[in-house]
Design a protein around this motif. Structure first.
Motif, PDB file in Angstrom:
ATOM      1  N   MET A  50      -6.702   5.464  -8.018  1.00  0.00           N
ATOM      2  CA  MET A  50      -5.678   6.507  -7.845  1.00  0.00           C
ATOM      3  C   MET A  50      -5.070   6.928  -9.179  1.00  0.00           C
ATOM      4  O   MET A  50      -4.183   7.770  -9.214  1.00  0.00           O
ATOM      5  CB  MET A  50      -4.563   6.014  -6.918  1.00  0.00           C
ATOM      6  CG  MET A  50      -4.983   5.842  -5.489  1.00  0.00           C
ATOM      7  SD  MET A  50      -3.589   5.508  -4.358  1.00  0.00           S
ATOM      8  CE  MET A  50      -2.992   3.922  -4.935  1.00  0.00           C
ATOM      9  N   GLU A  66       0.817  -1.217   0.000  1.00  0.00           N
ATOM     10  CA  GLU A  66       0.000   0.000   0.000  1.00  0.00           C
ATOM     11  C   GLU A  66       0.852   1.269   0.000  1.00  0.00           C
ATOM     12  O   GLU A  66       0.545   2.225  -0.725  1.00  0.00           O
ATOM     13  CB  GLU A  66      -0.958  -0.009   1.182  1.00  0.00           C
ATOM     14  CG  GLU A  66      -2.024  -1.084   1.041  1.00  0.00           C
ATOM     15  CD  GLU A  66      -2.845  -1.259   2.301  1.00  0.00           C
ATOM     16  OE1 GLU A  66      -4.077  -1.183   2.191  1.00  0.00           O
ATOM     17  OE2 GLU A  66      -2.253  -1.464   3.385  1.00  0.00           O
ATOM     18  N   ASP A  75       0.848   4.098  -2.869  1.00  0.00           N
ATOM     19  CA  ASP A  75       0.601   5.508  -2.541  1.00  0.00           C
ATOM     20  C   ASP A  75       1.724   6.386  -3.074  1.00  0.00           C
ATOM     21  O   ASP A  75       1.473   7.469  -3.628  1.00  0.00           O
ATOM     22  CB  ASP A  75       0.476   5.691  -1.030  1.00  0.00           C
ATOM     23  CG  ASP A  75      -0.793   5.085  -0.452  1.00  0.00           C
ATOM     24  OD1 ASP A  75      -1.740   4.794  -1.210  1.00  0.00           O
ATOM     25  OD2 ASP A  75      -0.822   4.892   0.785  1.00  0.00           O
ATOM     26  N   SER A 121       1.424   9.315  -5.907  1.00  0.00           N
ATOM     27  CA  SER A 121       1.743  10.713  -5.587  1.00  0.00           C
ATOM     28  C   SER A 121       2.780  11.287  -6.551  1.00  0.00           C
ATOM     29  O   SER A 121       2.688  12.450  -6.947  1.00  0.00           O
ATOM     30  CB  SER A 121       2.208  10.856  -4.136  1.00  0.00           C
ATOM     31  OG  SER A 121       3.492  10.302  -3.947  1.00  0.00           O
TER      32      SER A 121
END
Length: 129
Positions: A104, A65, A69, A73
């Motif tokens: 995402m 995870e 992430d 980003s």
């Protein structure tokens, strides 16, 4: 003309040097560079690469995870990046995490059986496939 590097690894600044060294040791290769997004972008600019598919590999399920992430980003910060998430054979909620990657904006997931220490036909991966 667009030139795309389809296989670029990036790492957070605080672990980048160590990660690059570890990859080199695993494959018995001399590695150069820092492994950061900024260094990749600078190198791309020098040689005319316009975009990169970026990813990283989770060597443990606990890192999946956080890595996803991080890749997401960096893709938000740099329009030149197209991100792939990571997955690990021991990660419990594979389908949910892949959906989270897509939510995402990531384009797929990368698995790396040799460094993640599983066989391609490992039953733990069937749900993902």
């Amino acid at each position: 003309m667009d030139i795309i590097d389809f296989h670029a690894h990036i790492y957070p600044e605080k672990i980048a040097d160590r990660a690059v060294k570890s990859v080199g040791e695993f494959y018995n290769l001399e590695m150069s560079g820092t492994g950061t997004a900024e260094k990749l972008l600078a190198d791309c600019k020098k040689i005319g690469v316009t975009s990169c598919v970026v990813h990283s590999v989770a060597v443990t399920a606990e890192r999946v995870e956080a890595i996803n992430d991080y890749i997401s980003s960096e893709c938000e910060k740099h329009k030149e990046f197209f991100g792939f998430g990571t997955m690990h054979a021991d990660f419990e909620n594979k389908i949910e995490e892949v959906q989270r990657c897509f939510d995402m904006g990531l384009k797929g997931v990368k698995i790396h059986p040799d460094t993640q220490l599983f066989n391609m036909d490992d039953e733990r991966m069937f749900e993902l496939y």
